[in-house]
Structures are given as structure tokens and as C-alpha cells.
Design an enzyme around this catalytic site. Sequence first.
Site, short mmCIF file in Angstrom:
data_model
loop_
_atom_site.label_atom_id
_atom_site.label_comp_id
_atom_site.label_asym_id
_atom_site.label_seq_id
_atom_site.Cartn_x
_atom_site.Cartn_y
_atom_site.Cartn_z
N HIS A 55 14.40 34.92 5.08
CA HIS A 55 13.95 33.79 4.29
C HIS A 55 12.97 32.96 5.11
CE1 HIS A 55 17.57 33.56 1.29
NE2 HIS A 55 17.12 34.80 1.45
N GLU A 57 12.81 29.83 5.78
CA GLU A 57 13.44 28.88 6.69
C GLU A 57 13.95 29.55 7.96
OE1 GLU A 57 14.95 27.66 2.49
OE2 GLU A 57 14.17 29.45 3.47
N CYS A 85 18.98 27.74 0.50
CA CYS A 85 20.24 28.35 0.06
C CYS A 85 21.32 28.07 1.10
CB CYS A 85 20.04 29.86 -0.11
SG CYS A 85 19.80 30.74 1.46
N CYS A 88 20.49 29.41 4.68
CA CYS A 88 19.47 28.62 5.35
C CYS A 88 19.97 27.21 5.68
CB CYS A 88 18.20 28.56 4.51
SG CYS A 88 17.43 30.19 4.34
#
Length: 157
Positions: A55, A57, A85, A88
Site C-alpha cells: 500500500h 502508506e 486501512c 496501514c
Amino acid sequence: MAENQDEKWMRVALQEANLALKKKEVPVGAVVVYQDKVIGRGHNQTETLNDPTAHAEILAIGAAANYLNSWRLSEAVLYVTLEPCAMCAGAIVLARMKKLVFGAFDPKAGACGSLYNLVQDKRLNHQVEVVPEILKEDCSALLQTFFKELREVRNEP
């Protein structure tokens, strides 16, 4: 009127999101800012890398930790185009980040105010300042366009 710092850095995160879009990834971008400088950047690459943890992040936080040669990012700010999410959000807390700034809320998976608020949970050993909805229209539009086009491709005969 002068652009504020949060908008300035969110525009950089949007540039990262556009890189994801070019790769046909969900267009989410993130940057880590420390002492008025980007020290980590990332965009979603789960499909490109075949990695569910890739992801924006996570990639940006990893790059920032590498830059500082420390996992503690206590004076850094994360700018991300979509509410993080649970994975993260956990990484943000573990990195001891000072502040999280995000663009669009994620009602289906958001863990920083929508479904959960992990980054401000008092039961954890660190809480993060959260500033939501910075350039939310720009961030939302990018995601909406991506998913609309994806649905159209799936529905083609």
C-alpha cells in the site's frame, strides 16, 4: 490566497496517486514529510508487486524510516489521498508518527475514523493527530474515475 502546508503536501501525494493510476493500480498516493521535506513516498503497488502489503502508506513509511535510519518517525507527518486501512493505521501507530493528513474517507475499509479509529485509540501506546478531508474532492474524483472505468471494462461484452 496562499496554499496551506497540508494542501501543498497533499498535492504531492496526489502526484503519487497518479503514478499508481498509470500502472492500473488503485490510485492512492502517500508522502512522509519531515522538516518541510519529503523523505518517503509511495503509491499503491499491490498488483505490480503481487504483494498485499504494498500500500502507498507502507511504502512511504518504509522509505522514510530508511531515510532517517530509524523506525521512529515521531516528528514526521504522513499525507495520503485515502483514509488508511487497518494495516496501514497500525503501521502509522508503530512508527510513532506525529500526524496523519488524508484526503477522502474510506467508508468500506477506513481505520482512521470511518470503521475504526486505530490511530487515536487510547488503549494503544501512541495516538496520532488526524486531519481529514484535505483536497477531498480531488482525491475522491481520482478514485471515482478509476472505479467507474474499471466497472465499464468489466461490463464490456
